[in-house]
Design a protein around this motif. Structure first.
Motif, PDB file in Angstrom:
ATOM      1  N   ASP A   1     -25.771  43.753 -71.457  1.00  0.00           N
ATOM      2  CA  ASP A   1     -26.958  42.904 -71.275  1.00  0.00           C
ATOM      3  C   ASP A   1     -26.705  42.014 -70.063  1.00  0.00           C
ATOM      4  O   ASP A   1     -25.903  41.095 -70.126  1.00  0.00           O
ATOM      5  CB  ASP A   1     -27.190  42.070 -72.535  1.00  0.00           C
ATOM      6  N   TRP A   2     -27.403  42.322 -68.944  1.00  0.00           N
ATOM      7  CA  TRP A   2     -27.124  41.562 -67.725  1.00  0.00           C
ATOM      8  C   TRP A   2     -28.385  41.008 -67.073  1.00  0.00           C
ATOM      9  O   TRP A   2     -28.428  40.813 -65.856  1.00  0.00           O
ATOM     10  CB  TRP A   2     -26.314  42.388 -66.741  1.00  0.00           C
ATOM     11  N   ILE A   3     -29.391  40.732 -67.855  1.00  0.00           N
ATOM     12  CA  ILE A   3     -30.605  40.126 -67.306  1.00  0.00           C
ATOM     13  C   ILE A   3     -30.247  38.782 -66.642  1.00  0.00           C
ATOM     14  O   ILE A   3     -29.547  37.958 -67.212  1.00  0.00           O
ATOM     15  CB  ILE A   3     -31.665  39.917 -68.402  1.00  0.00           C
ATOM     16  N   GLY A   4     -30.738  38.597 -65.437  1.00  0.00           N
ATOM     17  CA  GLY A   4     -30.452  37.359 -64.699  1.00  0.00           C
ATOM     18  C   GLY A   4     -29.167  37.400 -63.915  1.00  0.00           C
ATOM     19  O   GLY A   4     -28.813  36.425 -63.239  1.00  0.00           O
ATOM     20  N   ALA A   5     -28.448  38.533 -63.961  1.00  0.00           N
ATOM     21  CA  ALA A   5     -27.187  38.632 -63.220  1.00  0.00           C
ATOM     22  C   ALA A   5     -27.442  38.707 -61.716  1.00  0.00           C
ATOM     23  O   ALA A   5     -28.441  39.258 -61.269  1.00  0.00           O
ATOM     24  CB  ALA A   5     -26.398  39.852 -63.681  1.00  0.00           C
ATOM     25  N   ASP A   6     -26.519  38.160 -60.947  1.00  0.00           N
ATOM     26  CA  ASP A   6     -26.609  38.191 -59.487  1.00  0.00           C
ATOM     27  C   ASP A   6     -25.658  39.264 -58.965  1.00  0.00           C
ATOM     28  O   ASP A   6     -24.444  39.100 -58.982  1.00  0.00           O
ATOM     29  CB  ASP A   6     -26.245  36.829 -58.904  1.00  0.00           C
ATOM     30  N   LEU A   7     -26.235  40.395 -58.510  1.00  0.00           N
ATOM     31  CA  LEU A   7     -25.454  41.532 -58.024  1.00  0.00           C
ATOM     32  C   LEU A   7     -25.544  41.664 -56.499  1.00  0.00           C
ATOM     33  O   LEU A   7     -25.314  42.735 -55.949  1.00  0.00           O
ATOM     34  CB  LEU A   7     -25.957  42.815 -58.687  1.00  0.00           C
ATOM     35  N   THR A   8     -25.847  40.574 -55.848  1.00  0.00           N
ATOM     36  CA  THR A   8     -25.984  40.595 -54.392  1.00  0.00           C
ATOM     37  C   THR A   8     -24.713  41.148 -53.731  1.00  0.00           C
ATOM     38  O   THR A   8     -23.619  40.633 -53.945  1.00  0.00           O
ATOM     39  CB  THR A   8     -26.258  39.178 -53.849  1.00  0.00           C
ATOM     40  N   GLY A   9     -24.882  42.222 -52.948  1.00  0.00           N
ATOM     41  CA  GLY A   9     -23.744  42.792 -52.221  1.00  0.00           C
ATOM     42  C   GLY A   9     -22.734  43.512 -53.091  1.00  0.00           C
ATOM     43  O   GLY A   9     -21.680  43.928 -52.606  1.00  0.00           O
ATOM     44  N   ALA A  10     -23.017  43.688 -54.388  1.00  0.00           N
ATOM     45  CA  ALA A  10     -22.072  44.345 -55.295  1.00  0.00           C
ATOM     46  C   ALA A  10     -22.053  45.856 -55.074  1.00  0.00           C
ATOM     47  O   ALA A  10     -23.005  46.441 -54.563  1.00  0.00           O
ATOM     48  CB  ALA A  10     -22.436  44.041 -56.742  1.00  0.00           C
TER      49      ALA A  10
ATOM     50  N   GLY B   1     -21.382  55.138 -59.043  1.00  0.00           N
ATOM     51  CA  GLY B   1     -20.750  55.808 -60.184  1.00  0.00           C
ATOM     52  C   GLY B   1     -20.743  55.010 -61.466  1.00  0.00           C
ATOM     53  O   GLY B   1     -20.145  55.438 -62.456  1.00  0.00           O
ATOM     54  N   ALA B   2     -21.397  53.851 -61.478  1.00  0.00           N
ATOM     55  CA  ALA B   2     -21.431  53.041 -62.704  1.00  0.00           C
ATOM     56  C   ALA B   2     -22.186  53.767 -63.815  1.00  0.00           C
ATOM     57  O   ALA B   2     -23.154  54.482 -63.559  1.00  0.00           O
ATOM     58  CB  ALA B   2     -22.076  51.695 -62.421  1.00  0.00           C
ATOM     59  N   LYS B   3     -21.744  53.570 -65.041  1.00  0.00           N
ATOM     60  CA  LYS B   3     -22.379  54.189 -66.209  1.00  0.00           C
ATOM     61  C   LYS B   3     -23.351  53.165 -66.791  1.00  0.00           C
ATOM     62  O   LYS B   3     -22.926  52.140 -67.325  1.00  0.00           O
ATOM     63  CB  LYS B   3     -21.313  54.602 -67.218  1.00  0.00           C
ATOM     64  N   LEU B   4     -24.659  53.478 -66.696  1.00  0.00           N
ATOM     65  CA  LEU B   4     -25.683  52.464 -66.974  1.00  0.00           C
ATOM     66  C   LEU B   4     -26.659  52.861 -68.079  1.00  0.00           C
ATOM     67  O   LEU B   4     -27.784  52.372 -68.120  1.00  0.00           O
ATOM     68  CB  LEU B   4     -26.473  52.161 -65.698  1.00  0.00           C
ATOM     69  N   HIS B   5     -26.233  53.699 -68.998  1.00  0.00           N
ATOM     70  CA  HIS B   5     -27.151  54.077 -70.085  1.00  0.00           C
ATOM     71  C   HIS B   5     -27.496  52.854 -70.949  1.00  0.00           C
ATOM     72  O   HIS B   5     -26.632  52.077 -71.332  1.00  0.00           O
ATOM     73  CB  HIS B   5     -26.518  55.150 -70.977  1.00  0.00           C
ATOM     74  N   GLY B   6     -28.781  52.706 -71.243  1.00  0.00           N
ATOM     75  CA  GLY B   6     -29.219  51.624 -72.125  1.00  0.00           C
ATOM     76  C   GLY B   6     -29.151  50.252 -71.491  1.00  0.00           C
ATOM     77  O   GLY B   6     -29.158  49.238 -72.194  1.00  0.00           O
ATOM     78  N   VAL B   7     -29.100  50.201 -70.159  1.00  0.00           N
ATOM     79  CA  VAL B   7     -29.002  48.913 -69.451  1.00  0.00           C
ATOM     80  C   VAL B   7     -30.356  48.565 -68.835  1.00  0.00           C
ATOM     81  O   VAL B   7     -30.970  49.381 -68.158  1.00  0.00           O
ATOM     82  CB  VAL B   7     -27.930  48.972 -68.348  1.00  0.00           C
ATOM     83  N   SER B   8     -30.806  47.355 -69.086  1.00  0.00           N
ATOM     84  CA  SER B   8     -32.061  46.897 -68.491  1.00  0.00           C
ATOM     85  C   SER B   8     -31.885  46.716 -66.992  1.00  0.00           C
ATOM     86  O   SER B   8     -30.844  46.262 -66.524  1.00  0.00           O
ATOM     87  CB  SER B   8     -32.489  45.561 -69.126  1.00  0.00           C
ATOM     88  N   ARG B   9     -32.927  47.089 -66.247  1.00  0.00           N
ATOM     89  CA  ARG B   9     -32.884  46.899 -64.799  1.00  0.00           C
ATOM     90  C   ARG B   9     -33.990  45.936 -64.382  1.00  0.00           C
ATOM     91  O   ARG B   9     -34.676  46.127 -63.381  1.00  0.00           O
ATOM     92  CB  ARG B   9     -33.005  48.257 -64.095  1.00  0.00           C
ATOM     93  N   VAL B  10     -34.119  44.890 -65.189  1.00  0.00           N
ATOM     94  CA  VAL B  10     -35.153  43.877 -64.976  1.00  0.00           C
ATOM     95  C   VAL B  10     -34.480  42.528 -64.733  1.00  0.00           C
ATOM     96  O   VAL B  10     -33.491  42.183 -65.383  1.00  0.00           O
ATOM     97  CB  VAL B  10     -36.082  43.781 -66.202  1.00  0.00           C
ATOM     98  N   GLY B  11     -35.021  41.755 -63.813  1.00  0.00           N
ATOM     99  CA  GLY B  11     -34.535  40.392 -63.594  1.00  0.00           C
ATOM    100  C   GLY B  11     -33.183  40.317 -62.938  1.00  0.00           C
ATOM    101  O   GLY B  11     -32.421  39.379 -63.165  1.00  0.00           O
ATOM    102  N   LEU B  12     -32.838  41.291 -62.084  1.00  0.00           N
ATOM    103  CA  LEU B  12     -31.556  41.298 -61.394  1.00  0.00           C
ATOM    104  C   LEU B  12     -31.722  40.904 -59.927  1.00  0.00           C
ATOM    105  O   LEU B  12     -32.760  41.154 -59.325  1.00  0.00           O
ATOM    106  CB  LEU B  12     -30.922  42.689 -61.461  1.00  0.00           C
ATOM    107  N   LYS B  13     -30.677  40.314 -59.359  1.00  0.00           N
ATOM    108  CA  LYS B  13     -30.652  40.045 -57.924  1.00  0.00           C
ATOM    109  C   LYS B  13     -29.782  41.126 -57.297  1.00  0.00           C
ATOM    110  O   LYS B  13     -28.579  41.179 -57.552  1.00  0.00           O
ATOM    111  CB  LYS B  13     -30.077  38.651 -57.644  1.00  0.00           C
ATOM    112  N   THR B  14     -30.399  41.995 -56.477  1.00  0.00           N
ATOM    113  CA  THR B  14     -29.678  43.167 -55.981  1.00  0.00           C
ATOM    114  C   THR B  14     -29.725  43.324 -54.463  1.00  0.00           C
ATOM    115  O   THR B  14     -29.514  44.410 -53.952  1.00  0.00           O
ATOM    116  CB  THR B  14     -30.247  44.438 -56.638  1.00  0.00           C
ATOM    117  N   GLN B  15     -29.967  42.267 -53.756  1.00  0.00           N
ATOM    118  CA  GLN B  15     -30.028  42.357 -52.299  1.00  0.00           C
ATOM    119  C   GLN B  15     -28.688  42.831 -51.729  1.00  0.00           C
ATOM    120  O   GLN B  15     -27.626  42.306 -52.072  1.00  0.00           O
ATOM    121  CB  GLN B  15     -30.391  41.004 -51.695  1.00  0.00           C
ATOM    122  N   GLY B  16     -28.739  43.854 -50.891  1.00  0.00           N
ATOM    123  CA  GLY B  16     -27.524  44.350 -50.247  1.00  0.00           C
ATOM    124  C   GLY B  16     -26.610  45.130 -51.152  1.00  0.00           C
ATOM    125  O   GLY B  16     -25.439  45.365 -50.819  1.00  0.00           O
ATOM    126  N   ILE B  17     -27.113  45.591 -52.301  1.00  0.00           N
ATOM    127  CA  ILE B  17     -26.288  46.324 -53.244  1.00  0.00           C
ATOM    128  C   ILE B  17     -25.846  47.659 -52.651  1.00  0.00           C
ATOM    129  O   ILE B  17     -26.577  48.289 -51.887  1.00  0.00           O
ATOM    130  CB  ILE B  17     -27.069  46.547 -54.567  1.00  0.00           C
TER     131      ILE B  17
END
Length: 478
Positions: A256-265, A269-285
């Motif tokens: 559960d990573w809603i609101g996580a900041d993934l800027t530049g992360a 190959g990440a395993k993302l089954h059942g993971v919400s892709r809402v409310g993330l900061k993903t600039q430069g990912i």
């Protein structure tokens, strides 16, 4: 007072040796259990193999003392000085070491389970393979300490300083590290399953191959952290900072990573089954591909060939079910509605989260947030209290039968599921909840026209049902 005199007095029942000067004395194998050696000078003394069970050594000076193999269980070492002391294989189980100074002390394979080390200074200490189960280490200083292979399960290290410490391959499961400092620490292959790391500072730490399943990392700072191959299954990453973190091939299934900041992360190959892709900061990912298979076995790989595709993938719409009722919600109807959903939730936990209720002058809207896989179930159950339930539910089943396999999956319904079984299971549960159709006659609110709108994470919207009279002005006498 020399060693011989102390032993004679101890044998005679005297136990008060407070302030004794025994610096550099040879006390190996001595038995002074229960004695009072508070404020004694035992610097550079040889106490290897000594029996000091329950001994009072508070404020004692034991700098560079040899205590290897000594038995200090339940001893009182509050504010004692044990800097550079040799405590290899010593037994300190249940000992009181509050504010003790143990800088660069040797504690290899020492037993410290149940010990109290609150605010103790263990900077640079060697605790390799030491046992610290259920130990109390709040605000302790363990900076640059070596805890490689240590057993720190169920311990309390809230607010502890572990900067630059080596915790590789250590067992830290179910321990409390709230607001602890781990900057540049080595946690590679460590077991942190179920640990509480909320608010912890883990900037630039090495967590490669670490087990963080079910760990609480909410609001933790993981900027620049190495999480390559880490297991974060079911982890709590709400509002966590993962700026420029390396999550290559990390296991994030049901995290559960809603609101996580993934800027530049990096998430290739990440395993993302059942993971919400809402409310993330993903600039430069940075992400070339992800694994969405249920077991993380690469059976369902999604290629993210461009930055635009990656941005869309990691910025989905919040999946919702909205039921709009063409009537304002009154107090009686509100109580009845709560009762219905409560009974249904006993059988279907998916309804445990209450909907967002918006009451207007003319209309009432109930909005349920869900994952894609729960949307149709919530829509099927959410409409139960209303007169439009049967036709809405029929429309949902009809939709499922008409959808092609690929499109059906986007609505969270896999081809392996039987539509007939889906319907039978829900209907049986509804019957068990004892929600008779007569309930719908209890209030005009439940007989009012409704509209049910379903929106998935791909921002695809479908109106499951729209009553012909919905939104039309009431006309008396017609």
């Amino acid at each position: 007072m020399n060693v011989t005199a102390i032993l004679k007095k101890y044998a005679a029942g005297v136990k008060n040796f407070s302030g004794a000067n025994l610096a550099e004395a040879n006390l190996s194998g001595i038995n002074l259990s229960g004695a009072d050696l508070s404020e004694a000078n035992l610097s550079v003394a040889n106490l290897s193999g000594a029996y000091l069970i329950g001994t009072n050594l508070s404020r004692a000076r034991l700098n560079v003392a040899r205590l290897s193999g000594a038995n200090l269980t339940k001893a009182n070492l509050t504010k004692a000085n044990l800097n550079v002391a040799n405590l290899i294989r010593a037994d300190l189980g249940g000992a009181q070491l509050t504010q003790a100074a143990m800088i660069r002390a040797e504690l290899i394979r020492a037993k410290l389970s149940g010990a109290t080390l609150t605010e103790a200074n263990l900077s640079g200490a060697d605790l390799r393979e030491a046992a610290l189960r259920d130990a109390k280490l709040q605000r302790a200083n363990l900076s640059e300490a070596n805890l490689r292979g240590a057993f720190v399960t169920g311990a309390n290290l809230e607010g502890a300083n572990l900067n630059a410490a080596d915790l590789s391959r250590s067992d830290l499961s179910n321990s409390n590290f709230r607001h602890a400092e781990f900057k540049q620490a080595n946690l590679s292959c460590a077991n942190l399953a179920g640990a509480d790391l909320s608010g912890a500072n883990l900037r630039w730490t090495d967590l490669s191959g670490a087990n963080l399943s079910w760990a609480n990392l909410s609001e933790a700072k993981l900027s620049g952290a190495n999480l390559t191959g880490a297991d974060l299954t079911h982890a709590n990453l709400l509002n966590t900072s993962l700026v420029h973190a390396d999550l290559t091939q990390a296991r994030l299934i049901h995290a559960d990573w809603i609101g996580a900041d993934l800027t530049g992360a990096t998430l290739t190959g990440a395993k993302l089954h059942g993971v919400s892709r809402v409310g993330l900061k993903t600039q430069g990912i940075v992400c070339e591909w992800v694994d969405l298979s249920t077991e993380g076995d690469r059976s369902r790989v999604i290629n993210l060939s461009s930055e635009d595709v990656s941005h869309k993938f990691f910025n989905e719409t919040l999946p919702t079910v909205t039921i709009i009722i063409d009537a304002p919600l009154d107090i009686a109807a509100n109580l009845a509605l709560v009762g219905v959903y409560h009974q249904l939730a006993q059988i279907f936990p998916v309804l445990n989260t209450a909907p967002n209720v918006n009451v207007g002058v003319r209309k009432t809207s109930l909005t349920f947030s869900a994952s894609n896989s729960e949307l149709l179930i919530i829509a099927y159950l959410g409409i139960v209290p209303f007169n439009d339930a049967t036709i809405t539910q029929q429309n949902i089943i009809t939709l499922l039968k008409k959808l092609e396999d690929g499109v059906r999956e986007k609505w969270g319904f896999t081809t392996s599921q039987s539509i007939q079984e889906f319907q039978q299971t829900l209907n049986q549960g509804i019957d068990q909840s004892k929600m008779a159709v007569d309930f719908r006659k209890s209030s005009p609110f439940f007989q009012a026209p409704t509209q049910t709108i379903i929106t998935n994470s791909h921002n695809q919207t479908w109106t499951a049902y729209n009553h012909p009279a919905f939104g039309k002005p009431l006309m008396k006498g017609v």
